[in-house]
Design an enzyme around this catalytic site. Structure first.
Site, short mmCIF file in Angstrom:
data_model
loop_
_atom_site.label_atom_id
_atom_site.label_comp_id
_atom_site.label_asym_id
_atom_site.label_seq_id
_atom_site.Cartn_x
_atom_site.Cartn_y
_atom_site.Cartn_z
CG ASP A 120 -6.64 5.27 -2.15
OD1 ASP A 120 -5.49 5.55 -2.54
OD2 ASP A 120 -7.10 5.65 -1.06
N GLY A 121 -5.58 5.93 -5.06
CA GLY A 121 -5.30 7.06 -5.94
C GLY A 121 -4.92 6.62 -7.34
CG ASP A 129 -7.39 9.12 -0.36
OD1 ASP A 129 -7.51 7.98 0.11
OD2 ASP A 129 -6.29 9.60 -0.70
CB THR A 150 -10.75 5.25 0.05
OG1 THR A 150 -10.05 5.73 -1.10
CG2 THR A 150 -10.59 6.24 1.17
NE ARG A 167 -2.24 8.80 -10.04
CZ ARG A 167 -2.07 8.53 -8.75
NH1 ARG A 167 -2.63 9.32 -7.84
NH2 ARG A 167 -1.34 7.50 -8.36
CG ASP A 211 -3.15 4.99 1.92
OD1 ASP A 211 -4.16 5.71 1.95
OD2 ASP A 211 -1.99 5.44 1.98
CG ASP A 222 -5.59 8.41 3.55
OD1 ASP A 222 -6.15 7.29 3.51
OD2 ASP A 222 -4.97 8.89 2.58
#
Length: 232
Positions: free
Chosen positions: A95-96, A113, A59, A100, A92, A117
């Protein structure tokens, strides 16, 4: 058997084929990107996991890359910031996914995040506005400014809707599509103005789409709450 700390890579590195595919997106580019880049996505995700990269690092890297893009735009460059923006978009995207995979997808991480963003969007389109205005390209500057407003509105409508109690993720022109359009506009000669027009038009339509969905779902939620109150 000893337990390993949460979020630490296991003794057996994950295989690429075991990695999750990219999450489904309602954006117009989501399905195509998912079909074409599923295996590269899994390979990169496995590599990030193996070397111990944390989601917050990605991030921050995305934000810093956007800052570099902004600085390059202010120095009247186009090709190089377009290339750096590809890296920013890649950070970007992952990162998620890393969060997870590591079991670290928590509310605080999602909040940070989202905030970073939005800061990245402001840096990117704010610097693009400044650069175009400084060169006397008034149309491009205006389009960049409107794009920034629509990008912030798309995110704001979702945040307000979720705060009111409804989930809202649809939108055919979201962050991924914005990245692709800006990269094309910066790298391809003569494509910046057409891409900015696309960003404004489709971004505005996405604002209307999300706004209508939010109003409709909130109306249904209010009706359900009144019905439940009447049954008591």
């Amino acid at each position: 058997m000893s337990e390993r700390p949460e979020g630490e890579p296991s003794a057996h590195p994950p295989r690429v084929r075991d990695m999750p595919a990219p999450r489904e997106s309602t954006g117009i580019a989501g399905a195509a990107m998912r079909a074409v880049f599923t295996w590269p996505y899994r390979a990169i995700l496995a590599g990030l996991y193996r070397v111990g990269v944390r989601p917050w690092q990605l991030t921050v890297a995305s934000l810093l890359a956007n800052a570099v893009v902004g600085w390059l735009l202010l120095t009247d460059r186009r090709l190089l910031p377009g290339a750096v923006l590809i890296a920013a978009g890649t950070f970007d995207v992952f990162d998620g996914a890393v969060a997870r995979l590591r079991g670290e997808d928590r509310r605080m991480g999602a909040f940070l995040d989202s905030v970073l963003d939005r800061i990245g969007d402001m840096i990117l389109f704010g610097c693009l506005y400044w650069a175009e205005a400084g060169q006397g390209h008034e149309l491009n500057a205006a389009l960049a400014l409107v794009t920034l407003v629509t990008a912030l509105m798309v995110s704001h409508i979702r945040a307000e809707a979720e705060a009111a109690g409804v989930s809202l993720s649809e939108g055919f022109f979201q962050r991924l599509e914005r990245y692709i359009a800006v990269v094309i506009g910066l790298i391809v000669p003569g494509a910046l103005t057409p891409m900015l027009v696309v960003l404004v038009v489709l971004g505005s339509l996405t604002v209307l789409q999300r706004g209508w969905s939010a109003v409709r779902r909130l109306s249904h939620l209010a009706a359900d709450q009144r019905w439940q109150a009447g049954q008591r």
